[in-house]
Design a protein around this motif. Structure first.
Motif, mmCIF file in Angstrom:
data_model
loop_
_atom_site.group_PDB
_atom_site.id
_atom_site.type_symbol
_atom_site.label_atom_id
_atom_site.label_comp_id
_atom_site.label_asym_id
_atom_site.label_seq_id
_atom_site.Cartn_x
_atom_site.Cartn_y
_atom_site.Cartn_z
ATOM 1 N N GLY A 14 13.726 44.128 43.624
ATOM 2 C CA GLY A 14 12.284 44.071 43.761
ATOM 3 C C GLY A 14 11.719 43.155 42.694
ATOM 4 O O GLY A 14 12.138 43.200 41.544
ATOM 5 N N ALA A 29 9.118 46.129 48.907
ATOM 6 C CA ALA A 29 8.254 47.212 49.383
ATOM 7 C C ALA A 29 8.869 47.846 50.629
ATOM 8 O O ALA A 29 9.386 47.152 51.500
ATOM 9 N N THR A 44 8.710 51.524 46.857
ATOM 10 C CA THR A 44 9.531 50.324 46.787
ATOM 11 C C THR A 44 10.992 50.716 46.620
ATOM 12 O O THR A 44 11.307 51.889 46.411
#
Length: 97
Positions: A14, A29, A44
């Motif tokens: 991420g 996400a 996430t």
């Protein structure tokens, strides 16, 4: 969610890119939990993410690929664990259980 690739586990990925506190580009996400113009809560691959600010808007939302673009005045970005903690109960509500 860990993925297996050629016999090894891949770490969840991420990224967050914040440009001049006005534009936030996020990858990884999985789900939008809630949002309004002052607070956005996302699930996430690295945990829950809370974004606070003013005039927040989602310009792009692609949860299949995990891409989100948020514009507005960003004042804070906070990761929490894998579980969202419930609000603490008041003493009075505990007494009357």
């Amino acid at each position: 969610m860990e993925k297996k690739s050629e016999g090894r586990l891949e770490e969840p990925r991420g990224n967050i890119i914040l440009e001049n506190r006005k534009k936030l580009v996020l990858t990884g996400a999985e789900e939008v939990i809630s949002f309004d113009d002052e607070k956005i809560l996302l699930n996430t691959s690295l945990g829950f993410l809370t974004i606070k600010g003013s005039e927040l808007k989602m310009n792009k939302l692609d949860v299949q690929n995990g891409d989100v673009i948020i514009v507005g005045n960003v004042s804070s970005i906070v990761y929490s664990g894998k579980e969202v903690k419930k609000e603490k109960e008041s003493i009075i509500s505990k007494l009357f259980k």
